[in-house]
Design a protein around this motif. Structure first.
Motif, PDB file in Angstrom:
ATOM      1  N   GLY A 266       2.321   9.070  -6.281  1.00 28.80           N
ATOM      2  CA  GLY A 266       2.798  10.409  -5.992  1.00 28.80           C
ATOM      3  C   GLY A 266       4.001  10.795  -6.838  1.00 28.80           C
TER       4      GLY A 266
ATOM      5  N   HIS B 253       0.835  -1.205   0.000  1.00 29.65           N
ATOM      6  CA  HIS B 253       0.000   0.000   0.000  1.00 29.65           C
ATOM      7  C   HIS B 253       0.872   1.259   0.000  1.00 29.65           C
ATOM      8  CE1 HIS B 253      -3.285   2.736   0.833  1.00 29.65           C
ATOM      9  NE2 HIS B 253      -2.563   3.237   1.838  1.00 29.65           N
TER      10      HIS B 253
ATOM     11  N   ARG C 285       2.680   1.639  -3.386  1.00 26.57           N
ATOM     12  CA  ARG C 285       1.780   2.071  -4.475  1.00 26.57           C
ATOM     13  C   ARG C 285       1.437   3.548  -4.356  1.00 26.57           C
ATOM     14  NH1 ARG C 285      -1.403  -3.220  -3.310  1.00 26.57           N
ATOM     15  NH2 ARG C 285      -0.445  -4.679  -4.782  1.00 26.57           N
ATOM     16  N   MET C 286       1.175   3.997  -3.120  1.00 21.66           N
ATOM     17  CA  MET C 286       0.856   5.410  -2.912  1.00 21.66           C
ATOM     18  C   MET C 286       2.063   6.288  -3.267  1.00 21.66           C
ATOM     19  SD  MET C 286      -2.261   5.272  -2.164  1.00 21.66           S
ATOM     20  CE  MET C 286      -2.587   6.954  -1.746  1.00 21.66           C
TER      21      MET C 286
END
Length: 120
Positions: free
Chosen positions: A116, A108, A111-112
């Motif tokens: 970004g 998670h 991926r974030m």
């Protein structure tokens, strides 16, 4: 050494292989032994955190320890993320709750950070 040639004569030791083997079996130096004692034990958690760190370096979130500089390499970051996803699939059913949670959290976060980095 011959008088007409300043080069040393080549002496071939017929037992050089056993000499090399003996040198290989010499006990490691104390510094090498210390380094091995400081290493964490091999584990899935250690492998996950290694890929996580490499991906964060490739995303430019963490500095490269070799250069102490931040730089972005999105294809490399994606490769590390994809490798973690593959590892998760290949180990499915063989991981405990803590390892599953670690996979969830790490993927998670990566991926974030990747999203970004692609927008930034």
């Amino acid at each position: 050494m011959s008088e007409e040639n300043s080069e040393p004569d080549l002496v071939i030791d017929s037992d050089w292989k056993s000499q090399v083997e003996q040198e290989k079996q010499v006990a490691p130096e104390p510094a090498a032994e210390e380094a091995m004692q400081q290493m964490p034990p091999p584990s899935l958690a250690f492998l996950i955190s290694t890929f996580y760190s490499q991906a964060m370096i490739a995303l430019g979130v963490m500095p490269n320890p070799a250069t102490e500089e931040k730089s972005t390499d999105l294809p490399m970051a994606k490769h590390f993320i994809d490798t973690l996803e593959m590892l998760r699939e290949k180990t499915k059913g063989n991981t405990d709750d803590e390892e599953n949670k670690m996979f969830d959290e790490v993927l998670h976060l990566l991926r974030m950070a990747y999203v970004g980095a692609t927008k930034g």
